[in-house]
Motif scaffolding. Structure first.
Motif, PDB file in Angstrom:
ATOM      1  N   PRO A   1      -5.697 -56.597 -29.130  1.00 28.41           N
ATOM      2  CA  PRO A   1      -5.636 -55.167 -28.829  1.00 28.41           C
ATOM      3  C   PRO A   1      -6.772 -54.726 -27.910  1.00 28.41           C
ATOM      4  CG  PRO A   1      -6.611 -55.501 -30.980  1.00 28.41           C
ATOM      5  CD  PRO A   1      -6.205 -56.869 -30.484  1.00 28.41           C
ATOM      6  N   PRO A   2      -6.617 -53.571 -27.254  1.00 25.97           N
ATOM      7  CA  PRO A   2      -7.722 -53.025 -26.464  1.00 25.97           C
ATOM      8  C   PRO A   2      -8.933 -52.767 -27.349  1.00 25.97           C
ATOM      9  CG  PRO A   2      -5.668 -51.826 -26.056  1.00 25.97           C
ATOM     10  CD  PRO A   2      -5.425 -52.711 -27.232  1.00 25.97           C
ATOM     11  N   HIS A   3     -10.116 -52.839 -26.725  1.00 22.44           N
ATOM     12  CA  HIS A   3     -11.358 -52.628 -27.486  1.00 22.44           C
ATOM     13  C   HIS A   3     -12.321 -51.862 -26.587  1.00 22.44           C
ATOM     14  CE1 HIS A   3     -14.719 -54.588 -30.171  1.00 22.44           C
ATOM     15  NE2 HIS A   3     -14.662 -53.276 -30.282  1.00 22.44           N
ATOM     16  N   MET A   4     -12.420 -50.560 -26.834  1.00 24.05           N
ATOM     17  CA  MET A   4     -13.272 -49.707 -26.024  1.00 24.05           C
ATOM     18  C   MET A   4     -14.739 -49.820 -26.445  1.00 24.05           C
ATOM     19  SD  MET A   4     -11.278 -48.206 -23.804  1.00 24.05           S
ATOM     20  CE  MET A   4     -10.450 -49.811 -23.742  1.00 24.05           C
ATOM     21  N   GLY A   5     -15.627 -49.615 -25.483  1.00 23.09           N
ATOM     22  CA  GLY A   5     -17.054 -49.675 -25.777  1.00 23.09           C
ATOM     23  C   GLY A   5     -17.676 -48.314 -26.023  1.00 23.09           C
ATOM     24  N   GLY A   6     -17.045 -47.252 -25.495  1.00 23.85           N
ATOM     25  CA  GLY A   6     -17.544 -45.904 -25.697  1.00 23.85           C
ATOM     26  C   GLY A   6     -17.983 -45.220 -24.417  1.00 23.85           C
ATOM     27  N   SER A   7     -18.604 -45.961 -23.511  1.00 21.20           N
ATOM     28  CA  SER A   7     -19.104 -45.335 -22.279  1.00 21.20           C
ATOM     29  C   SER A   7     -17.985 -45.026 -21.289  1.00 21.20           C
ATOM     30  CB  SER A   7     -20.149 -46.226 -21.615  1.00 21.20           C
ATOM     31  OG  SER A   7     -19.572 -47.439 -21.162  1.00 21.20           O
ATOM     32  N   GLU A   8     -16.791 -45.553 -21.552  1.00 22.03           N
ATOM     33  CA  GLU A   8     -15.667 -45.275 -20.646  1.00 22.03           C
ATOM     34  C   GLU A   8     -15.426 -43.768 -20.499  1.00 22.03           C
ATOM     35  OE1 GLU A   8     -14.942 -49.153 -22.829  1.00 22.03           O
ATOM     36  OE2 GLU A   8     -15.400 -47.098 -23.410  1.00 22.03           O
ATOM     37  N   LEU A   9     -15.683 -43.022 -21.562  1.00 25.83           N
ATOM     38  CA  LEU A   9     -15.368 -41.585 -21.566  1.00 25.83           C
ATOM     39  C   LEU A   9     -16.158 -40.810 -20.512  1.00 25.83           C
ATOM     40  CD1 LEU A   9     -15.093 -40.935 -25.414  1.00 25.83           C
ATOM     41  CD2 LEU A   9     -13.246 -40.812 -23.732  1.00 25.83           C
ATOM     42  N   LYS A  10     -17.398 -41.218 -20.257  1.00 26.11           N
ATOM     43  CA  LYS A  10     -18.189 -40.448 -19.286  1.00 26.11           C
ATOM     44  C   LYS A  10     -17.646 -40.623 -17.866  1.00 26.11           C
ATOM     45  CE  LYS A  10     -21.897 -43.835 -18.403  1.00 26.11           C
ATOM     46  NZ  LYS A  10     -23.358 -44.086 -18.493  1.00 26.11           N
ATOM     47  N   TYR A  11     -17.074 -41.801 -17.576  1.00 28.27           N
ATOM     48  CA  TYR A  11     -16.494 -42.012 -16.251  1.00 28.27           C
ATOM     49  C   TYR A  11     -15.153 -41.301 -16.118  1.00 28.27           C
ATOM     50  CZ  TYR A  11     -20.131 -45.553 -16.029  1.00 28.27           C
ATOM     51  OH  TYR A  11     -21.348 -46.201 -16.050  1.00 28.27           O
ATOM     52  N   ILE A  12     -14.408 -41.256 -17.215  1.00 31.45           N
ATOM     53  CA  ILE A  12     -13.173 -40.464 -17.214  1.00 31.45           C
ATOM     54  C   ILE A  12     -13.512 -38.986 -17.027  1.00 31.45           C
ATOM     55  CG2 ILE A  12     -11.186 -39.746 -18.591  1.00 31.45           C
ATOM     56  CD1 ILE A  12     -11.347 -42.471 -20.011  1.00 31.45           C
ATOM     57  N   GLN A  13     -14.545 -38.525 -17.724  1.00 32.09           N
ATOM     58  CA  GLN A  13     -14.958 -37.125 -17.593  1.00 32.09           C
ATOM     59  C   GLN A  13     -15.388 -36.815 -16.165  1.00 32.09           C
ATOM     60  OE1 GLN A  13     -14.726 -34.816 -20.210  1.00 32.09           O
ATOM     61  NE2 GLN A  13     -14.956 -33.451 -18.433  1.00 32.09           N
ATOM     62  N   ASN A  14     -16.042 -37.765 -15.526  1.00 34.57           N
ATOM     63  CA  ASN A  14     -16.442 -37.568 -14.136  1.00 34.57           C
ATOM     64  C   ASN A  14     -15.223 -37.341 -13.248  1.00 34.57           C
ATOM     65  OD1 ASN A  14     -18.340 -37.822 -11.734  1.00 34.57           O
ATOM     66  ND2 ASN A  14     -16.999 -39.579 -11.370  1.00 34.57           N
ATOM     67  N   ALA A  15     -14.150 -38.107 -13.510  1.00 34.29           N
ATOM     68  CA  ALA A  15     -12.920 -37.925 -12.728  1.00 34.29           C
ATOM     69  C   ALA A  15     -12.362 -36.522 -12.925  1.00 34.29           C
ATOM     70  CB  ALA A  15     -11.884 -38.984 -13.115  1.00 34.29           C
ATOM     71  N   PHE A  16     -12.419 -36.032 -14.168  1.00 39.04           N
ATOM     72  CA  PHE A  16     -11.925 -34.675 -14.444  1.00 39.04           C
ATOM     73  C   PHE A  16     -12.844 -33.617 -13.823  1.00 39.04           C
ATOM     74  CE2 PHE A  16      -9.164 -36.781 -17.377  1.00 39.04           C
ATOM     75  CZ  PHE A  16      -8.102 -35.905 -17.571  1.00 39.04           C
ATOM     76  N   ASP A  17     -14.160 -33.840 -13.953  1.00 34.54           N
ATOM     77  CA  ASP A  17     -15.109 -32.845 -13.449  1.00 34.54           C
ATOM     78  C   ASP A  17     -15.010 -32.690 -11.934  1.00 34.54           C
ATOM     79  OD1 ASP A  17     -16.012 -32.406 -16.010  1.00 34.54           O
ATOM     80  OD2 ASP A  17     -17.797 -33.679 -15.799  1.00 34.54           O
ATOM     81  N   THR A  18     -14.770 -33.792 -11.237  1.00 30.47           N
ATOM     82  CA  THR A  18     -14.675 -33.745  -9.776  1.00 30.47           C
ATOM     83  C   THR A  18     -13.255 -33.477  -9.298  1.00 30.47           C
ATOM     84  OG1 THR A  18     -14.374 -36.155  -9.688  1.00 30.47           O
ATOM     85  CG2 THR A  18     -16.645 -35.311  -9.514  1.00 30.47           C
ATOM     86  N   ASN A  19     -12.316 -33.491 -10.252  1.00 31.09           N
ATOM     87  CA  ASN A  19     -10.885 -33.268  -9.967  1.00 31.09           C
ATOM     88  C   ASN A  19     -10.278 -34.371  -9.114  1.00 31.09           C
ATOM     89  OD1 ASN A  19      -8.683 -31.633 -10.655  1.00 31.09           O
ATOM     90  ND2 ASN A  19      -8.670 -30.654  -8.658  1.00 31.09           N
ATOM     91  N   TRP A  20     -10.889 -35.541  -9.132  1.00 29.45           N
ATOM     92  CA  TRP A  20     -10.297 -36.710  -8.483  1.00 29.45           C
ATOM     93  C   TRP A  20      -9.627 -37.550  -9.576  1.00 29.45           C
ATOM     94  CZ3 TRP A  20      -9.746 -36.888  -3.433  1.00 29.45           C
ATOM     95  CH2 TRP A  20     -10.639 -36.218  -2.604  1.00 29.45           C
ATOM     96  N   ILE A  21      -8.376 -37.263  -9.830  1.00 23.15           N
ATOM     97  CA  ILE A  21      -7.698 -37.938 -10.941  1.00 23.15           C
ATOM     98  C   ILE A  21      -6.591 -38.881 -10.459  1.00 23.15           C
ATOM     99  CG2 ILE A  21      -8.223 -36.094 -12.569  1.00 23.15           C
ATOM    100  CD1 ILE A  21      -5.298 -35.167 -12.249  1.00 23.15           C
ATOM    101  N   SER A  22      -6.365 -38.935  -9.146  1.00 28.28           N
ATOM    102  CA  SER A  22      -5.284 -39.787  -8.647  1.00 28.28           C
ATOM    103  C   SER A  22      -5.862 -41.050  -8.017  1.00 28.28           C
ATOM    104  CB  SER A  22      -4.407 -39.008  -7.666  1.00 28.28           C
ATOM    105  OG  SER A  22      -5.166 -38.583  -6.553  1.00 28.28           O
ATOM    106  N   GLN A  23      -5.417 -41.408  -6.841  1.00 28.37           N
ATOM    107  CA  GLN A  23      -5.765 -42.709  -6.271  1.00 28.37           C
ATOM    108  C   GLN A  23      -6.924 -42.660  -5.281  1.00 28.37           C
ATOM    109  OE1 GLN A  23      -1.759 -43.476  -4.943  1.00 28.37           O
ATOM    110  NE2 GLN A  23      -1.402 -44.912  -6.611  1.00 28.37           N
ATOM    111  N   TYR A  24      -7.747 -41.650  -5.439  1.00 29.26           N
ATOM    112  CA  TYR A  24      -8.974 -41.537  -4.650  1.00 29.26           C
ATOM    113  C   TYR A  24     -10.087 -41.090  -5.586  1.00 29.26           C
ATOM    114  CZ  TYR A  24      -5.771 -41.590  -0.681  1.00 29.26           C
ATOM    115  OH  TYR A  24      -4.787 -41.945   0.219  1.00 29.26           O
ATOM    116  N   GLY A  25     -11.331 -41.428  -5.241  1.00 28.73           N
ATOM    117  CA  GLY A  25     -12.457 -40.984  -6.048  1.00 28.73           C
ATOM    118  C   GLY A  25     -13.535 -42.045  -6.167  1.00 28.73           C
TER     119      GLY A  25
END
Length: 376
Positions: free
Chosen positions: A10-34
């Motif tokens: 199964p997938p096994h997250m480390g926890g820090s992934e969320l801050k990079y996902i949040q960065n994508a949301f904060d900058t509004n680059w959620i598609s194939q650029y960023g």
């Protein structure tokens, strides 16, 4: 009460992934650029070394497809492919209406047999068709015999596409898997050693290949102020969100490799006491496997089939899985040429994948050990 399911990988997250996902949301680059995409590619280039150029894509399958495109594979061309693999290795050959020729495994690594490979090339040449590419796989994390395969590649001047979808972090003679082929592929599907949910990379040895792959992966859009397309492209770029997951996962890659190898140590200790099972392990010190999945062979003299073993695990809510069914035995591919002695078919008949998640607890291992100890 039924015990909790033990999954295969199964997938096994480390926890820090969320801050990079949040960065994508904060900058509004959620598609194939960023910025996450650029950083993810840079992380992988630094990790792989060997002057690797990385293009992050939507899947490992997309990466194989683009690798074939970069090698100018066209309708009617011959592509030699390892038979013992997941179907995603072979399907892109058909995307291009090329002709797959399948090659059997050798016993040490279960990967492409050099002797059968050379037989396949000679046969093609005798028919007046030089193969356009060789696709070799590092199965279950075990590196292929790179010295022998690459020597044949150079001898006949047929480039190698290295499918290391399952082998991130594995090494052959100290060199990382994913850096041997003229073009190489790694997968980040949900069950891999690290994941981006869905995704993969194409690894190349020159920047021109990287730039060409990026062009094709973004619908072959030309650099103009309007949408201009002179050739067929594909929607194959990874998203900025998934690349963010990948950056976070790269931070824990070495830890995950250690955990996978600790799982193998656990199985080696337990299976050493069971005479009817053989654990698939590194043949010698040239090979360093990430042991993405631990696999076993049930000896024929045991009188027990792989299905009986699978059922006993299932009764204890533990997922196991058959080994890959070779391509030359698949209905889709059985009419194509095959070279070898069907070792891969024998492996399929007698093999099983065991739970190999990096989040296996001691309690999970105790449950697995109990089933193993009571098979006979």
């Amino acid at each position: 009460m039924k015990e909790q399911k033990i999954w295969l990988s199964p997938p096994h997250m480390g926890g820090s992934e969320l801050k990079y996902i949040q960065n994508a949301f904060d900058t509004n680059w959620i598609s194939q650029y960023g910025s996450n995409i650029d950083e993810f590619e840079e992380c992988l280039e630094n990790y792989l070394g060997n002057n690797s150029f990385v293009t992050a894509l939507s899947s490992g399958t997309a990466a194989i497809h683009l690798a074939l495109k970069l090698l100018n594979v066209e309708e009617g061309d011959i592509v030699i492919c390892q038979s013992f693999t997941f179907v995603a290795t072979a399907n892109p050959i058909l995307y291009l209406k090329a002709v797959p020729v399948f090659v059997d495994s050798e016993a040490d690594t279960w990967n492409m047999c050099p002797n059968a490979l050379e037989d396949a090339i000679k046969s093609s040449l005798q028919k007046g068709k030089k193969p356009k590419a060789i696709i070799t796989v590092s199965l279950y994390g075990m590196p292929f015999k790179a010295d022998e395969i690459l020597e044949i590649s150079r001898k006949y001047e047929v480039p190698v596409i290295e499918d290391s979808a399952e082998a991130l972090g594995s090494r052959y003679k100290g060199q990382l898997s994913g850096t041997f082929g003229d073009l190489s592929v790694i997968s980040f599907n949900g069950n891999k050693i690290i994941t981006t949910s869905g995704g993969g990379i194409l690894v190349s040895k020159n920047e021109d290949y990287k730039n060409r792959a990026l062009f094709l992966a973004t619908q072959a859009k030309e650099n103009k102020e309007y949408y201009s397309h002179s050739e067929q492209g594909y929607n194959y770029r990874i998203s900025n969100i998934l690349a963010g997951i990948g950056i976070g996962q790269m931070e824990i890659l070495n830890e995950r490799i250690d955990q996978k190898r600790q799982n193998h140590d656990f199985y080696r200790e337990k299976i050493a006491q069971i005479e009817n099972i053989e654990l698939f392990s590194e043949p010698d010190d040239d090979f360093y496997s990430n042991y993405w999945l631990n696999t076993i062979l049930i000896k024929k003299e045991s009188g027990t089939s792989k299905e009986e073993v699978r059922k006993k695990f299932s009764e204890n809510n533990i997922e196991t899985r058959y080994l890959w069914k070779p391509m030359h035995l698949q209905p889709l591919y059985c009419a194509y040429d095959f070279f070898g002695n069907d070792l891969s078919g024998t492996l399929f008949d007698n093999g099983l994948c065991l739970p190999s998640g990096t989040n296996l607890t001691e309690g999970c291992k105790d449950r697995i050990a109990k089933v193993l100890e009571n098979l006979w």
